[in-house]
Structure formats: C-alpha cells, structure tokens
Design a protein around this motif. Structure first.
Motif, PDB file in Angstrom:
ATOM      1  N   GLU A   1       0.858  -1.226  -0.063  1.00  0.00           N
ATOM      2  CA  GLU A   1       0.128  -0.202  -0.134  1.00  0.00           C
ATOM      3  C   GLU A   1       0.751   1.261   0.092  1.00  0.00           C
ATOM      4  OE1 GLU A   1      -2.629  -0.375   3.183  1.00  0.00           O
ATOM      5  OE2 GLU A   1      -3.823  -2.152   2.222  1.00  0.00           O
ATOM      6  N   ALA A   2       1.729   1.135   0.673  1.00  0.00           N
ATOM      7  CA  ALA A   2       2.929   2.402   0.824  1.00  0.00           C
ATOM      8  C   ALA A   2       3.266   2.526  -0.475  1.00  0.00           C
ATOM      9  CB  ALA A   2       3.967   2.220   2.088  1.00  0.00           C
ATOM     10  N   ARG A   3       3.976   1.549  -1.203  1.00  0.00           N
ATOM     11  CA  ARG A   3       4.237   1.494  -2.423  1.00  0.00           C
ATOM     12  C   ARG A   3       3.683   1.947  -3.597  1.00  0.00           C
ATOM     13  NH1 ARG A   3       4.844  -2.474  -6.959  1.00  0.00           N
ATOM     14  NH2 ARG A   3       6.651  -1.889  -8.197  1.00  0.00           N
ATOM     15  N   ALA A   4       2.115   1.848  -3.476  1.00  0.00           N
ATOM     16  CA  ALA A   4       1.330   2.350  -4.548  1.00  0.00           C
ATOM     17  C   ALA A   4       1.177   3.856  -4.160  1.00  0.00           C
ATOM     18  CB  ALA A   4       0.139   1.321  -4.066  1.00  0.00           C
ATOM     19  N   LYS A   5       0.962   4.059  -2.889  1.00  0.00           N
ATOM     20  CA  LYS A   5       0.772   5.539  -2.568  1.00  0.00           C
ATOM     21  C   LYS A   5       2.011   6.542  -3.013  1.00  0.00           C
ATOM     22  CE  LYS A   5      -0.031   9.034   1.106  1.00  0.00           C
ATOM     23  NZ  LYS A   5      -0.072   9.273   2.714  1.00  0.00           N
ATOM     24  N   ALA A   6       3.140   5.841  -2.901  1.00  0.00           N
ATOM     25  CA  ALA A   6       4.384   6.606  -3.236  1.00  0.00           C
ATOM     26  C   ALA A   6       4.503   6.921  -4.694  1.00  0.00           C
ATOM     27  CB  ALA A   6       5.768   6.065  -2.739  1.00  0.00           C
ATOM     28  N   THR A   7       4.173   5.761  -5.338  1.00  0.00           N
ATOM     29  CA  THR A   7       4.098   5.601  -6.833  1.00  0.00           C
ATOM     30  C   THR A   7       3.316   6.768  -7.456  1.00  0.00           C
ATOM     31  OG1 THR A   7       4.727   3.306  -7.113  1.00  0.00           O
ATOM     32  CG2 THR A   7       3.958   4.085  -9.057  1.00  0.00           C
ATOM     33  N   GLN A   8       2.024   6.843  -6.787  1.00  0.00           N
ATOM     34  CA  GLN A   8       0.904   7.793  -7.393  1.00  0.00           C
ATOM     35  C   GLN A   8       1.251   9.354  -6.854  1.00  0.00           C
ATOM     36  OE1 GLN A   8      -2.655   6.118  -5.346  1.00  0.00           O
ATOM     37  NE2 GLN A   8      -2.632   4.317  -6.797  1.00  0.00           N
ATOM     38  N   THR A   9       2.039   9.483  -6.178  1.00  0.00           N
ATOM     39  CA  THR A   9       2.419  10.806  -5.777  1.00  0.00           C
ATOM     40  C   THR A   9       3.506  11.459  -6.664  1.00  0.00           C
ATOM     41  OG1 THR A   9       1.784  10.278  -3.320  1.00  0.00           O
ATOM     42  CG2 THR A   9       2.919  12.140  -3.848  1.00  0.00           C
ATOM     43  N   GLN A  10       2.928  12.013  -7.607  1.00  0.00           N
ATOM     44  CA  GLN A  10       3.988  12.623  -8.418  1.00  0.00           C
ATOM     45  C   GLN A  10       3.728  14.080  -8.622  1.00  0.00           C
ATOM     46  OE1 GLN A  10       6.189  10.741 -10.422  1.00  0.00           O
ATOM     47  NE2 GLN A  10       5.153   8.829  -9.394  1.00  0.00           N
ATOM     48  N   ILE A  11       4.869  14.940  -9.002  1.00  0.00           N
ATOM     49  CA  ILE A  11       4.849  16.347  -9.176  1.00  0.00           C
ATOM     50  C   ILE A  11       5.519  16.675 -10.452  1.00  0.00           C
ATOM     51  CG2 ILE A  11       6.018  18.528  -8.274  1.00  0.00           C
ATOM     52  CD1 ILE A  11       6.682  17.037  -5.756  1.00  0.00           C
ATOM     53  N   ASN A  12       4.719  17.626 -10.892  1.00  0.00           N
ATOM     54  CA  ASN A  12       5.004  18.332 -12.345  1.00  0.00           C
ATOM     55  C   ASN A  12       6.520  19.139 -11.897  1.00  0.00           C
ATOM     56  OD1 ASN A  12       5.478  20.072 -14.448  1.00  0.00           O
ATOM     57  ND2 ASN A  12       3.434  19.655 -15.034  1.00  0.00           N
ATOM     58  N   VAL A  13       7.460  18.978 -12.732  1.00  0.00           N
ATOM     59  CA  VAL A  13       8.531  19.531 -12.639  1.00  0.00           C
ATOM     60  C   VAL A  13       8.463  21.211 -12.566  1.00  0.00           C
ATOM     61  CG1 VAL A  13       9.390  19.725 -14.989  1.00  0.00           C
ATOM     62  CG2 VAL A  13      10.943  19.740 -13.228  1.00  0.00           C
ATOM     63  N   ASP A  14       7.533  21.519 -13.268  1.00  0.00           N
ATOM     64  CA  ASP A  14       7.224  22.996 -13.247  1.00  0.00           C
ATOM     65  C   ASP A  14       6.209  23.569 -12.080  1.00  0.00           C
ATOM     66  OD1 ASP A  14       8.336  23.533 -15.671  1.00  0.00           O
ATOM     67  OD2 ASP A  14       6.727  22.786 -16.700  1.00  0.00           O
ATOM     68  N   ASP A  15       6.140  22.576 -11.135  1.00  0.00           N
ATOM     69  CA  ASP A  15       5.215  22.923  -9.852  1.00  0.00           C
ATOM     70  C   ASP A  15       5.693  22.473  -8.740  1.00  0.00           C
ATOM     71  OD1 ASP A  15       3.071  23.969  -8.758  1.00  0.00           O
ATOM     72  OD2 ASP A  15       1.566  22.338  -8.997  1.00  0.00           O
ATOM     73  N   LEU A  16       6.999  22.658  -8.596  1.00  0.00           N
ATOM     74  CA  LEU A  16       8.021  22.258  -7.480  1.00  0.00           C
ATOM     75  C   LEU A  16       7.579  23.199  -6.325  1.00  0.00           C
ATOM     76  CD1 LEU A  16      11.000  20.928  -9.108  1.00  0.00           C
ATOM     77  CD2 LEU A  16       9.301  19.630  -7.921  1.00  0.00           C
ATOM     78  N   THR A  17       6.614  23.345  -5.801  1.00  0.00           N
ATOM     79  CA  THR A  17       6.233  24.005  -4.797  1.00  0.00           C
ATOM     80  C   THR A  17       6.639  23.505  -3.254  1.00  0.00           C
ATOM     81  OG1 THR A  17       3.955  23.191  -4.262  1.00  0.00           O
ATOM     82  CG2 THR A  17       4.103  25.081  -5.821  1.00  0.00           C
ATOM     83  N   PRO A  18       6.825  24.122  -2.323  1.00  0.00           N
ATOM     84  CA  PRO A  18       6.944  23.465  -0.910  1.00  0.00           C
ATOM     85  C   PRO A  18       5.991  22.498  -0.563  1.00  0.00           C
ATOM     86  CG  PRO A  18       7.631  25.876  -0.811  1.00  0.00           C
ATOM     87  CD  PRO A  18       6.855  25.555  -2.127  1.00  0.00           C
ATOM     88  N   GLU A  19       4.608  22.841  -0.848  1.00  0.00           N
ATOM     89  CA  GLU A  19       3.621  21.754  -0.320  1.00  0.00           C
ATOM     90  C   GLU A  19       3.757  20.502  -1.181  1.00  0.00           C
ATOM     91  OE1 GLU A  19       2.904  26.046   0.309  1.00  0.00           O
ATOM     92  OE2 GLU A  19       3.083  25.265  -1.658  1.00  0.00           O
ATOM     93  N   ASN A  20       3.725  20.711  -2.676  1.00  0.00           N
ATOM     94  CA  ASN A  20       4.030  19.368  -3.556  1.00  0.00           C
ATOM     95  C   ASN A  20       4.994  18.676  -3.153  1.00  0.00           C
ATOM     96  OD1 ASN A  20       1.481  20.160  -4.832  1.00  0.00           O
ATOM     97  ND2 ASN A  20       2.604  21.149  -6.497  1.00  0.00           N
ATOM     98  N   LEU A  21       6.321  19.052  -2.895  1.00  0.00           N
ATOM     99  CA  LEU A  21       7.201  18.395  -2.423  1.00  0.00           C
ATOM    100  C   LEU A  21       7.344  17.704  -0.989  1.00  0.00           C
ATOM    101  CD1 LEU A  21       9.879  17.861  -3.775  1.00  0.00           C
ATOM    102  CD2 LEU A  21      11.171  19.808  -2.885  1.00  0.00           C
ATOM    103  N   ALA A  22       6.427  18.646  -0.066  1.00  0.00           N
ATOM    104  CA  ALA A  22       6.349  17.726   1.209  1.00  0.00           C
ATOM    105  C   ALA A  22       5.378  16.523   1.173  1.00  0.00           C
ATOM    106  CB  ALA A  22       5.503  18.879   2.184  1.00  0.00           C
ATOM    107  N   LYS A  23       4.289  16.590   0.117  1.00  0.00           N
ATOM    108  CA  LYS A  23       3.348  15.598  -0.105  1.00  0.00           C
ATOM    109  C   LYS A  23       4.392  14.253  -0.718  1.00  0.00           C
ATOM    110  CE  LYS A  23      -0.778  18.209  -0.937  1.00  0.00           C
ATOM    111  NZ  LYS A  23      -1.812  18.754  -2.055  1.00  0.00           N
ATOM    112  N   PHE A  24       5.145  14.663  -1.648  1.00  0.00           N
ATOM    113  CA  PHE A  24       5.979  13.707  -2.251  1.00  0.00           C
ATOM    114  C   PHE A  24       7.084  12.875  -1.206  1.00  0.00           C
ATOM    115  CE2 PHE A  24       9.746  12.199  -4.359  1.00  0.00           C
ATOM    116  CZ  PHE A  24       9.285  11.605  -5.535  1.00  0.00           C
TER     117      PHE A  24
END
Length: 199
Positions: free
Chosen positions: A74-97
C-alpha cells in the motif's frame, strides 16, 4: 544620426544584451534543476521497482506476516501515485511527495525487521541481492536529492539577487522548493545487534 541618438542606441543595446545574457543564464539554471529533479524521480522509480521484486520474494514465504507485506504494498502504491510536475515544485507539493516516500521507507523498514525472524528468507540469495540493491539505491537517492538541492539553490539565488530579481517575475521565474531532511528519519538498513527477539 545625432550623437544623442547613438548614445541612446548604445545604451539600449547594452541593456538588451545584459537582459539577454541574464535571462539565458537563469534558463540554464532552471533547466539544470529540472534535470536534477528527473534524476531524483528516476532513482525513486528504481527503488520502487526493487521493492516490488522484494515483495514478490517475501510473498513466497508461506507463513510470512501478511499485514506487514500489505503495508509495504500500500505504501509503495501511494508513493508511486504521488507525482509532481517539474514546473510545480512548490514546498507543499514537495512535502506531499516526501511524505509518501517516507511512508514507503518506514513500511519497508518494518518489513526488513520482520524478515529477521525468518532464517530461510534471510538466507535466500535473491532476497539478499535485492536487499543490497535497495541499500545501494538508497545511497543513489540521497546523492540525487543532494544534487537537486544544489541546483535549486543556484537557481533560487539567481532569481533573488540583484539585478535578476528585477525581471525574474516578469519572465515567470519563480522559486523552487528543496528537499528538507525528515526529522528522526532512519535508514532501513538492519544491523544484527539492533534487535533482540529472544525476549
């Protein structure tokens, strides 16, 4: 053409050349940071693939704790689904990743602790090879993150310092987020003397 016109043209040309070189230099720094992010993603993908193979190997142990295994899946599935667009590297998105990746590392750590109770699995050649590859990949992830942070730092400094800061917003240059160290994060490498299951 008058002297005044020539002076104005020369000043305008100097300003244009200055802005052109600063703009291009900032573009290079931003693209270096984006490339470094791609390398981070590639290392995390490699880690995810290795964990998938490790799960398949562990799943073969008939009496292995299924809950522990399911947590990793389940953790692997969640990590795989959490993606960030390289043009949207905000602190919030990076924290989720980072949160998703930390969850995967934590689940993997618990799995490897549990494996210590299974001598047959612990001595399985395929399992040992995967465990070594995971440790190596974890080092590669750290290196990729360090390089990414360095590239982002150079880019962020460039857009914040004078005179680039005067036109950075006009050209759409915004600050990129960096990875932050997880407080209390531990590697999942297991040492024999760390655990005493005799009690």
């Amino acid at each position: 053409m008058s002297k005044k016109s020539i002076i104005i043209l020369v000043v305008l040309a100097v300003i244009a050349i200055f802005v052109y070189t600063r703009y291009n230099g900032t573009i290079v720094l931003r693209e270096n940071a984006k490339t470094a992010w791609s390398n981070v993603e590639a290392e995390y993908q490699r880690k995810s693939n290795l964990i998938g193979n490790l799960v398949k190997t562990v799943r073969g142990a008939a009496d292995f704790e299924r809950t522990t295994l399911q947590n990793v899946i389940e953790a692997r599935a969640k990590a795989t689904q959490t993606q960030i667009n390289v043009d949207d590297l905000t602190p919030e998105n990076l924290a989720k990743f980072q949160e998703a990746q930390s969850g995967l590392s934590s689940a993997l750590s618990r799995l490897l602790v549990t494996v210590e109770r299974y001598p047959d699995l612990k001595s399985n050649e395929n399992f040992l090879k995967l465990q070594d590859e995971l440790a190596s990949t974890e080092n590669s992830v750290r290196t990729a993150i360090k390089r990414f942070n360095e590239e982002v730092k150079d880019y962020n400094i460039s857009i914040k310092t004078f005179p680039n800061n005067l036109f950075a917003g006009f050209f759409g240059f915004t600050e990129m987020a960096q990875f932050k160290a997880d407080e209390g994060a531990k590697d999942y490498e297991i040492k024999d003397d760390d655990f005493d299951f005799s009690s």
